[in-house]
Write a protein that holds these residues in place. Structure first.
Motif, PDB file in Angstrom:
ATOM      1  N   ARG A  29     -68.573  83.955 100.329  1.00  0.00           N
ATOM      2  CA  ARG A  29     -69.511  84.098  99.543  1.00  0.00           C
ATOM      3  C   ARG A  29     -69.932  82.443  99.152  1.00  0.00           C
ATOM      4  O   ARG A  29     -70.908  82.039  99.242  1.00  0.00           O
ATOM      5  N   ASP A  52     -75.532  89.207 105.717  1.00  0.00           N
ATOM      6  CA  ASP A  52     -75.869  88.933 104.035  1.00  0.00           C
ATOM      7  C   ASP A  52     -74.557  88.233 103.760  1.00  0.00           C
ATOM      8  O   ASP A  52     -73.496  88.987 103.416  1.00  0.00           O
ATOM      9  N   SER A  55     -74.598  88.307  98.906  1.00  0.00           N
ATOM     10  CA  SER A  55     -74.194  89.232  97.630  1.00  0.00           C
ATOM     11  C   SER A  55     -73.451  90.355  98.378  1.00  0.00           C
ATOM     12  O   SER A  55     -72.218  90.711  97.881  1.00  0.00           O
ATOM     13  N   GLN A  56     -73.904  91.142  99.610  1.00  0.00           N
ATOM     14  CA  GLN A  56     -73.132  92.190  99.911  1.00  0.00           C
ATOM     15  C   GLN A  56     -71.795  91.816 100.928  1.00  0.00           C
ATOM     16  O   GLN A  56     -70.886  92.656 101.197  1.00  0.00           O
ATOM     17  N   CYS A  57     -72.007  90.657 101.464  1.00  0.00           N
ATOM     18  CA  CYS A  57     -71.180  90.254 102.703  1.00  0.00           C
ATOM     19  C   CYS A  57     -71.012  91.582 103.780  1.00  0.00           C
ATOM     20  O   CYS A  57     -69.817  91.961 103.785  1.00  0.00           O
ATOM     21  N   THR A  58     -72.104  91.699 104.188  1.00  0.00           N
ATOM     22  CA  THR A  58     -72.467  92.623 105.456  1.00  0.00           C
ATOM     23  C   THR A  58     -72.817  91.858 106.430  1.00  0.00           C
ATOM     24  O   THR A  58     -73.904  90.814 106.356  1.00  0.00           O
ATOM     25  N   SER A  66     -82.530  95.957 104.044  1.00  0.00           N
ATOM     26  CA  SER A  66     -81.810  94.325 104.295  1.00  0.00           C
ATOM     27  C   SER A  66     -82.512  93.529 103.219  1.00  0.00           C
ATOM     28  O   SER A  66     -83.674  93.676 103.189  1.00  0.00           O
TER      29      SER A  66
END
Length: 122
Positions: A29, A52, A55-58, A66
């Protein structure tokens, strides 16, 4: 990554992020701090992915859930692979008209940095 495709790269990043510790995710992040949308031209049409890294780290295919991207990048599957592995620069692709950008253009440097995430994932 031999015979890499955008889908394979996104899948590898997704698996890596899923197994990261909280401290490792916080480092991701801090380094990236953005949401990127990739519109990838493939032989069967265009596929869209979202990373991402804020925030979500996806990482995965674009869905209705999304988050809104800070930058949207359009390019071919081959050019994306070249960008990530460092054999082609985003400035060169942009000047050749092979890379389209909407949003914060300064975030393009992060695409090349994705290669470091791949190195960590392998």
């Amino acid at each position: 990554m031999a015979d890499a495709t955008t889908k394979a790269i996104i899948d590898t990043i997704s698996r890596y992020l899923a197994r990261c510790t909280d401290d490792e995710l916080e480092a991701v992040r801090k380094k990236f701090n953005c949401v990127m949308r990739l519109d990838i031209a493939e032989s069967g049409g265009t596929s869209s992915y979202v990373l991402d890294l804020k925030s979500q780290c996806t990482a995965g295919p674009l869905t209705e859930q999304s988050p809104s991207p800070h930058v949207t990048v359009g390019l071919s599957d081959e050019d994306f692979v070249r960008l990530v592995n460092g054999s082609e620069g985003h400035q060169r692709l942009f000047m050749k008209g092979r890379l389209k950008v909407q949003g914060n253009m300064m975030l393009l440097d992060h695409i090349t940095s994705l290669g470091r995430l791949l190195d960590a994932a392998e």
